[in-house]
Design a protein around this motif. Structure first.
Motif, PDB file in Angstrom:
ATOM      1  N   ASP A 170       0.717  11.360 -14.582  1.00  0.00           N
ATOM      2  CA  ASP A 170       1.730  10.311 -14.701  1.00  0.00           C
ATOM      3  C   ASP A 170       3.084  10.793 -14.197  1.00  0.00           C
ATOM      4  N   LYS A 171       3.847   9.796 -13.644  1.00  0.00           N
ATOM      5  CA  LYS A 171       5.113  10.211 -13.030  1.00  0.00           C
ATOM      6  C   LYS A 171       6.146  10.703 -14.034  1.00  0.00           C
ATOM      7  N   VAL A 172       5.990  10.386 -15.319  1.00  0.00           N
ATOM      8  CA  VAL A 172       6.994  10.878 -16.276  1.00  0.00           C
ATOM      9  C   VAL A 172       7.055  12.405 -16.293  1.00  0.00           C
ATOM     10  N   TYR A 213       0.850  -1.194   0.000  1.00  0.00           N
ATOM     11  CA  TYR A 213       0.000   0.000   0.000  1.00  0.00           C
ATOM     12  C   TYR A 213       0.880   1.236   0.000  1.00  0.00           C
ATOM     13  N   GLN A 214       0.615   2.146  -0.879  1.00  0.00           N
ATOM     14  CA  GLN A 214       1.398   3.385  -0.918  1.00  0.00           C
ATOM     15  C   GLN A 214       0.505   4.562  -0.509  1.00  0.00           C
ATOM     16  N   PRO A 215       0.921   5.267   0.535  1.00  0.00           N
ATOM     17  CA  PRO A 215       0.079   6.367   1.026  1.00  0.00           C
ATOM     18  C   PRO A 215      -0.001   7.514   0.022  1.00  0.00           C
ATOM     19  N   ILE A 244      -8.563   8.746 -13.154  1.00  0.00           N
ATOM     20  CA  ILE A 244      -7.844   8.409 -14.388  1.00  0.00           C
ATOM     21  C   ILE A 244      -6.357   8.345 -14.054  1.00  0.00           C
ATOM     22  N   ASP A 245      -5.806   7.137 -14.249  1.00  0.00           N
ATOM     23  CA  ASP A 245      -4.402   6.875 -13.926  1.00  0.00           C
ATOM     24  C   ASP A 245      -3.508   7.293 -15.100  1.00  0.00           C
ATOM     25  N   ASP A 246      -2.253   7.526 -14.832  1.00  0.00           N
ATOM     26  CA  ASP A 246      -1.261   7.837 -15.873  1.00  0.00           C
ATOM     27  C   ASP A 246      -1.749   8.950 -16.799  1.00  0.00           C
ATOM     28  N   LYS A 298       7.445   4.778   0.062  1.00  0.00           N
ATOM     29  CA  LYS A 298       7.350   3.740  -0.980  1.00  0.00           C
ATOM     30  C   LYS A 298       6.091   2.917  -0.692  1.00  0.00           C
ATOM     31  N   PRO A 299       5.652   2.083  -1.672  1.00  0.00           N
ATOM     32  CA  PRO A 299       4.556   1.175  -1.338  1.00  0.00           C
ATOM     33  C   PRO A 299       5.021   0.248  -0.208  1.00  0.00           C
ATOM     34  N   LEU A 300       4.175   0.018   0.785  1.00  0.00           N
ATOM     35  CA  LEU A 300       4.613  -0.722   1.979  1.00  0.00           C
ATOM     36  C   LEU A 300       3.823  -2.015   2.141  1.00  0.00           C
ATOM     37  N   ALA A 355      -4.642   5.580   0.082  1.00  0.00           N
ATOM     38  CA  ALA A 355      -3.502   4.735  -0.275  1.00  0.00           C
ATOM     39  C   ALA A 355      -3.833   3.993  -1.562  1.00  0.00           C
ATOM     40  N   GLU A 356      -2.787   3.650  -2.312  1.00  0.00           N
ATOM     41  CA  GLU A 356      -3.007   2.844  -3.518  1.00  0.00           C
ATOM     42  C   GLU A 356      -2.547   1.422  -3.226  1.00  0.00           C
ATOM     43  N   ALA A 357      -3.416   0.465  -3.548  1.00  0.00           N
ATOM     44  CA  ALA A 357      -3.039  -0.938  -3.347  1.00  0.00           C
ATOM     45  C   ALA A 357      -2.288  -1.392  -4.596  1.00  0.00           C
ATOM     46  N   LEU A 358      -1.080  -1.948  -4.400  1.00  0.00           N
ATOM     47  CA  LEU A 358      -0.271  -2.386  -5.547  1.00  0.00           C
ATOM     48  C   LEU A 358       0.113  -3.852  -5.348  1.00  0.00           C
ATOM     49  N   ILE A 359      -0.122  -4.633  -6.378  1.00  0.00           N
ATOM     50  CA  ILE A 359       0.085  -6.074  -6.231  1.00  0.00           C
ATOM     51  C   ILE A 359       1.556  -6.442  -6.372  1.00  0.00           C
ATOM     52  N   ARG A 360       1.968  -7.480  -5.679  1.00  0.00           N
ATOM     53  CA  ARG A 360       3.270  -8.115  -5.852  1.00  0.00           C
ATOM     54  C   ARG A 360       3.062  -9.613  -5.836  1.00  0.00           C
ATOM     55  N   TRP A 361       3.995 -10.287  -6.498  1.00  0.00           N
ATOM     56  CA  TRP A 361       3.908 -11.769  -6.542  1.00  0.00           C
ATOM     57  C   TRP A 361       5.045 -12.284  -5.679  1.00  0.00           C
ATOM     58  N   VAL A 405      -7.558   1.129  -6.201  1.00  0.00           N
ATOM     59  CA  VAL A 405      -7.177  -0.151  -6.817  1.00  0.00           C
ATOM     60  C   VAL A 405      -7.095   0.049  -8.337  1.00  0.00           C
ATOM     61  N   ASN A 406      -6.038  -0.518  -8.943  1.00  0.00           N
ATOM     62  CA  ASN A 406      -5.924  -0.440 -10.410  1.00  0.00           C
ATOM     63  C   ASN A 406      -6.893  -1.426 -11.069  1.00  0.00           C
ATOM     64  N   VAL A 407      -7.631  -0.956 -12.038  1.00  0.00           N
ATOM     65  CA  VAL A 407      -8.522  -1.868 -12.778  1.00  0.00           C
ATOM     66  C   VAL A 407      -8.052  -1.863 -14.228  1.00  0.00           C
ATOM     67  N   VAL A 432       6.271  11.418  -6.957  1.00  0.00           N
ATOM     68  CA  VAL A 432       6.967  12.587  -6.398  1.00  0.00           C
ATOM     69  C   VAL A 432       8.121  12.084  -5.529  1.00  0.00           C
ATOM     70  N   GLU A 433       9.344  12.468  -5.883  1.00  0.00           N
ATOM     71  CA  GLU A 433      10.508  11.933  -5.174  1.00  0.00           C
ATOM     72  C   GLU A 433      11.327  13.003  -4.459  1.00  0.00           C
ATOM     73  N   THR A 434      11.273  14.258  -4.927  1.00  0.00           N
ATOM     74  CA  THR A 434      12.193  15.275  -4.392  1.00  0.00           C
ATOM     75  C   THR A 434      11.439  16.467  -3.800  1.00  0.00           C
ATOM     76  N   GLY A 466       4.255   9.274  -3.670  1.00  0.00           N
ATOM     77  CA  GLY A 466       5.607   9.073  -4.178  1.00  0.00           C
ATOM     78  C   GLY A 466       6.595   8.751  -3.094  1.00  0.00           C
ATOM     79  N   TYR A 467       7.791   8.391  -3.531  1.00  0.00           N
ATOM     80  CA  TYR A 467       8.835   7.986  -2.587  1.00  0.00           C
ATOM     81  C   TYR A 467       9.208   9.136  -1.642  1.00  0.00           C
ATOM     82  N   TYR A 468       8.975  10.363  -2.071  1.00  0.00           N
ATOM     83  CA  TYR A 468       9.264  11.520  -1.229  1.00  0.00           C
ATOM     84  C   TYR A 468       8.604  11.324   0.143  1.00  0.00           C
TER      85      TYR A 468
HETATM   86  N1  LIG Z   1       9.992   5.723  -9.730  1.00  0.00           N
HETATM   87  C1  LIG Z   1       8.999   5.900  -8.818  1.00  0.00           C
HETATM   88  N2  LIG Z   1       7.997   5.011  -8.831  1.00  0.00           N
HETATM   89  C2  LIG Z   1       7.012   5.228  -7.932  1.00  0.00           C
HETATM   90  C3  LIG Z   1       7.028   6.300  -7.017  1.00  0.00           C
HETATM   91  N3  LIG Z   1       5.921   6.195  -6.258  1.00  0.00           N
HETATM   92  C4  LIG Z   1       5.244   5.116  -6.696  1.00  0.00           C
HETATM   93  N4  LIG Z   1       5.908   4.510  -7.699  1.00  0.00           N
HETATM   94  C5  LIG Z   1       5.530   3.311  -8.442  1.00  0.00           C
HETATM   95  O1  LIG Z   1       4.662   3.732  -9.488  1.00  0.00           O
HETATM   96  C6  LIG Z   1       3.664   2.743  -9.730  1.00  0.00           C
HETATM   97  C7  LIG Z   1       2.349   3.360  -9.605  1.00  0.00           C
HETATM   98  O2  LIG Z   1       1.373   2.532 -10.006  1.00  0.00           O
HETATM   99  P1  LIG Z   1       0.671   2.598 -11.365  1.00  0.00           P
HETATM  100  O3  LIG Z   1       0.958   3.852 -12.126  1.00  0.00           O
HETATM  101  O4  LIG Z   1      -0.782   2.297 -11.138  1.00  0.00           O
HETATM  102  O5  LIG Z   1       1.310   1.405 -12.193  1.00  0.00           O
HETATM  103  C8  LIG Z   1       1.125   0.112 -11.791  1.00  0.00           C
HETATM  104  C9  LIG Z   1      -0.089  -0.509 -12.333  1.00  0.00           C
HETATM  105  O6  LIG Z   1      -0.285  -0.095 -13.670  1.00  0.00           O
HETATM  106  C10 LIG Z   1       0.272  -1.987 -12.349  1.00  0.00           C
HETATM  107  N5  LIG Z   1      -0.341  -2.615 -11.189  1.00  0.00           N
HETATM  108  C11 LIG Z   1       0.126  -2.694  -9.927  1.00  0.00           C
HETATM  109  N6  LIG Z   1      -0.761  -3.335  -9.164  1.00  0.00           N
HETATM  110  C12 LIG Z   1      -1.823  -3.640  -9.934  1.00  0.00           C
HETATM  111  C13 LIG Z   1      -3.089  -4.310  -9.704  1.00  0.00           C
HETATM  112  O7  LIG Z   1      -3.431  -4.723  -8.592  1.00  0.00           O
HETATM  113  N7  LIG Z   1      -3.922  -4.447 -10.780  1.00  0.00           N
HETATM  114  C14 LIG Z   1      -3.582  -3.977 -12.000  1.00  0.00           C
HETATM  115  N8  LIG Z   1      -4.437  -4.147 -12.995  1.00  0.00           N
HETATM  116  N9  LIG Z   1      -2.417  -3.359 -12.264  1.00  0.00           N
HETATM  117  C15 LIG Z   1      -1.554  -3.191 -11.238  1.00  0.00           C
HETATM  118  O8  LIG Z   1       1.649  -2.106 -12.273  1.00  0.00           O
HETATM  119  C16 LIG Z   1       2.223  -0.782 -12.342  1.00  0.00           C
HETATM  120  C17 LIG Z   1       3.495  -0.718 -11.559  1.00  0.00           C
HETATM  121  O9  LIG Z   1       3.259  -0.943 -10.241  1.00  0.00           O
HETATM  122  P2  LIG Z   1       4.454  -0.792  -9.201  1.00  0.00           P
HETATM  123  O10 LIG Z   1       5.633  -1.522  -9.735  1.00  0.00           O
HETATM  124  O11 LIG Z   1       3.905  -1.158  -7.893  1.00  0.00           O
HETATM  125  O12 LIG Z   1       4.781   0.694  -9.303  1.00  0.00           O
HETATM  126  C18 LIG Z   1       3.927   1.645  -8.718  1.00  0.00           C
HETATM  127  C19 LIG Z   1       4.714   2.373  -7.628  1.00  0.00           C
HETATM  128  O13 LIG Z   1       5.557   1.527  -6.872  1.00  0.00           O
HETATM  129  C20 LIG Z   1       8.113   7.195  -7.059  1.00  0.00           C
HETATM  130  O14 LIG Z   1       8.200   8.184  -6.322  1.00  0.00           O
HETATM  131  N10 LIG Z   1       9.069   6.986  -7.980  1.00  0.00           N
END
Ligand SMILES: Nc1nc2c(ncn2[C@@H]2O[C@@H]3COP(=O)(O)O[C@H]4[C@@H](O)[C@H](n5cnc6c(=O)[nH]c(N)nc65)O[C@@H]4COP(=O)(O)O[C@H]3[C@H]2O)c(=O)[nH]1
Length: 699
Positions: A618-620, A459-461, A594-596, A678-680, A473-479, A532-534, A654-656, A673-675
């Motif tokens: 988007d972070k770019v 989870y990233q705050p 809307i993501d990215d 990080k996702p925890l 917070a954003e829920a981000l999956i890991r394997w 949650v990302n869909v 956002v990192e800096t 962002g990491y600033y």
């Molecule tokens: N360089 C940098 N990166 C940062 C920073 N803060 C956050 N991030 C990373 O940016 C990504 C943000 O998620 P996203 O754009 O939805 O992009 C996600 C999303 O598109 C996809 N994803 C992750 N979890 C899920 C999920 O549960 N379902 C789906 N469908 N896609 C997922 O994978 C992508 C990558 O996820 P993560 O590797 O977790 O990578 C996450 C996160 O760890 C930062 O300050 N600097």
């Protein structure tokens, strides 16, 4: 010149030297001659005195018996109408021959206006009559050919109208008469030829060579059925070289064409399965190579061998073997696209030519489909069989530039597939093979991971700029495979998406995130909205809204604490079904983001039509503002856009401190962002929330 003594002499000389006979006769039954010129002898064979006053013979008797009535009637009619007369008939020459003569004359009247005599001139027209008769005979002869020949005959204008056609042509084209055909056609170009432009080709050839031979075309008949014809034609010009018309003949060659097509089909197709055979393969390969060159893409040649065929054929008999091959041929044909070609090489060997390939992944998918199609169990004569196949694939241009090499390399790859344990496919190119193996392994492992429940969420705050507090917070999956390092979603989400596994995985993420949000509320009293990302494929599922509704019901989470992040490209699909899903999700009470944002290709128009709550930049754009000031402008523009539409804007990545300060200065609502963090993992996230002074206020 001889000088005549007087006019009378000249007159007599002229009259008597004339070739024909000048006469004067009474208008009686015998045409009694009262004057004949010396030409009489030449014309009739009788001396003038023989005819004069019917001394030896009357002119009526000289007239050919069968023509007498006609001669008299013709003269009579002309006289009745007060005209000169002119009549052609035959006379009996004194030598016994019958000759044609032309008589022209006019009546002589008495004072009472009655015709008393005729005067005129009779000449021998035997020569002209002879010519006329042979012309007539020729005309009859040619007319008979024109009308009775089996070939169609035509004359047309250069601009495509029929002038003359014969009965055969009318019949050939389905018309009852030449007239009907001629009137039915306004334009040969548009009404006759099936292939557009065929008439132009015909005319062009005529212009170049003055004639065409064996010009074969498919043409329409009156009832719109088609026949094949062969035309021979030529241009007919006038003396100055101007085109008068085109004329020619038409032969119906449909039977021959059908026969040729049948022979060609037989030569090019396998009689058992109906598939193209080896003879067609080379042609097809060459065509596909040309196509790939032209469109700068790839093509693939797959060599396929059935694994257990020989065994079945030997043990169960050829009849079963044949049936099996027919079934397999059908399965292969339906497993590939229409533009691809399935060829039976012989025995249990097939070659599949895949064309127009932009992405090598498509080859993997096609091969997978073929393996699956072949391996479906089948029943022949009440016996069940399970047949698999081994496939070797070579790719143009990577594995060979000509058809033979591609086939050879596909064959080699096929043997590798056999060695690798059958029921699989191998790509000739080593690098691709490695990529393929990795992909296939990943897909397999991913399926296992679902079974073994190897996924976890981090989870990233997210932080609110105004309050400085965590606002979600954003829920981000890991394997997390057992005993191995964590695997990033970037490595497997795409494959999960392509294979459809994302539907199961996505549902798990949604349920776990909702469960966690609710548990957090209960355990800590903190109400943290979870995003949650869909993925696009999940979004297209017909029952997404229902699934979420059920999850919310089971986890008892208030819908306003769930936010769905949809990538911008998902929104390109503006079908009514898609918009319906958006609205039913909104109706549930969940939030939509809307993501990215900024990286997709969508139109901004959707922002006002879609029920969106948040834009996630988007972070770019964030990561490079120090080096690239234009990105600052983009960030600012997005924030202003959000403000004017009443949509919150969050910046990710956002990192800096610099990035933080700038985003704050332009009025961005939130950051992630990491600033900040990080996702925890679950536990750490909970700790983080509780120990942070800026934790969301307990409710
Ligand atoms: N360089 C940098 N990166 C940062 C920073 N803060 C956050 N991030 C990373 O940016 C990504 C943000 O998620 P996203 O754009 O939805 O992009 C996600 C999303 O598109 C996809 N994803 C992750 N979890 C899920 C999920 O549960 N379902 C789906 N469908 N896609 C997922 O994978 C992508 C990558 O996820 P993560 O590797 O977790 O990578 C996450 C996160 O760890 C930062 O300050 N600097």
């Amino acid at each position: 010149m001889v000088a005549f003594k007087n006019d009378k002499h000249m007159h007599d000389a002229l009259i008597h030297n004339l070739e024909g006979m000048l006469y004067c006769c009474l208008y009686d039954q015998d045409w009694t001659m009262v004057f004949v010129s010396n030409g009489c002898k030449e014309l009739t064979g009788y001396a003038p005195e023989d005819l004069l006053h019917n001394q030896y013979i009357s002119y009526e008797a000289v007239t050919f018996a069968e023509d007498r009535v006609m001669v008299r009637d013709t003269i009579q009619n002309a006289l009745t109408e007060g005209n000169r007369y002119e009549v052609e008939y035959r006379i009996n020459h004194a030598d016994g021959s019958v000759i044609w003569v032309l008589e022209r004359g006019n009546p002589i009247y008495n004072n009472a206006g009655m015709v008393i005599a005729l005067e005129g001139y009779i000449q021998n027209i035997a020569k002209r009559k002879g010519i006329e008769q042979s012309l007539l005979a020729a005309e009859l002869k040619y007319r008979s050919i024109f009308e009775n020949t089996l070939e169609g005959i035509f004359q047309t204008t250069a601009d495509g109208h029929y002038l003359i056609v014969n009965q055969s042509l009318a019949h050939m084209y389905g018309y009852s008469s030449p007239d009907e055909l001629i009137h039915a056609f306004n334009s040969i170009q548009e009404q006759l030829y099936v292939k557009p432009g065929r008439r132009e080709e015909f005319v062009q050839l005529l212009k170049e060579n003055e004639s065409v031979e064996k010009f074969e075309s498919l043409v329409y008949r009156k009832d719109k059925s088609t026949i094949w014809i062969s035309e021979n034609a030529r241009v007919v010009n006038d003396e100055s070289g101007n085109i008068l018309y085109y004329e020619g003949t038409v032969e119906n060659i449909t039977a021959r064409k059908n026969y040729e097509e049948k022979l060609e089909y037989q030569a090019m197709h396998d009689s058992l399965t109906g598939l193209p055979n080896r003879n067609m393969l080379n042609d097809r390969l060459q065509l596909c190579i040309n196509f790939a060159n032209r469109y700068k893409n790839k093509m693939a040649v797959a060599f396929l061998d059935l694994d257990q065929f020989k065994l079945i054929n030997d043990s169960m008999g050829h009849e079963v073997g044949d049936q099996l091959l027919v079934i397999m041929a059908k399965r292969l044909s339906s497993a590939v696209r229409e533009i691809d070609t399935v060829v039976r090489l012989g025995g249990d060997e097939f070659v599949i030519v895949l064309t127009n390939i932009d992405d090598t992944n498509d080859i993997f998918m096609s091969m997978q489909r073929i393996l699956e199609a072949v391996a479906v169990p089948l029943t022949i004569n009440n016996m069940d069989y399970l047949v698999t196949c081994s496939i070797g694939v070579s790719i143009y241009p990577d594995d060979g530039l000509d058809a033979n090499l591609l086939l050879r390399n596909a064959d080699t790859a096929m043997y590798k597939a056999k060695k690798a344990g059958r029921n699989n496919f191998q790509i000739y190119t080593q690098a691709l093979n490695a990529a393929l193996t990795e992909r296939v392994t990943l897909e397999y492992n991913l399926r296992q991971a679902i079974e073994l429940e190897e996924f976890i969420l981090h989870y990233q705050p997210k932080v609110d700029f105004a309050t400085g507090k965590v606002c979600g917070a954003e829920a981000l999956i890991r394997w997390q495979p057992e005993g191995q390092d964590l695997i990033s979603p970037l490595k497997f989400i795409n494959i999960a998406e392509e294979t459809g596994l994302i539907e199961t995985i996505g549902e798990w993420v949604l349920a776990t995130a909702c469960y966690k949000a609710k548990a957090l509320q209960q355990k800590t009293g903190l109400h943290v909205p979870i995003a949650v990302n869909v993925s696009p494929r999940q979004f297209r599922q017909s029952n997404l809204a229902n699934t979420i509704k059920k999850i919310l019901a089971v986890t008892q989470l208030d819908p306003s604490y769930l936010e769905l992040e949809i990538t911008e490209n998902t929104l390109i699909d503006d079908s009514s079904k898609f918009i319906e899903t958006l609205h039913s999700l909104k109706k549930l009470g969940v939030k939509l983001a809307i993501d990215d944002f900024g990286t997709g290709y969508s139109s901004l128009a959707y922002l006002k039509d879609f029920p969106i709550d948040r834009l996630k930049i988007d972070k770019v754009f964030v990561s490079s503002i120090e080096e690239d000031p234009t990105n600052k402008a983009i960030l600012k523009a997005i924030v202003v856009l959000g403000q004017s539409l009443g949509i919150e804007v969050i910046a990710e990545g956002v990192e800096t401190q610099y990035q933080y300060d700038y985003l704050k200065s332009i009025g961005c609502d939130q950051l992630q962002g990491y600033y900040y963090s990080k996702p925890l993992p679950e536990q750490q996230f909970e700790q983080f929330l509780l120990t942070q002074p800026n934790s969301p206020t307990p409710q």
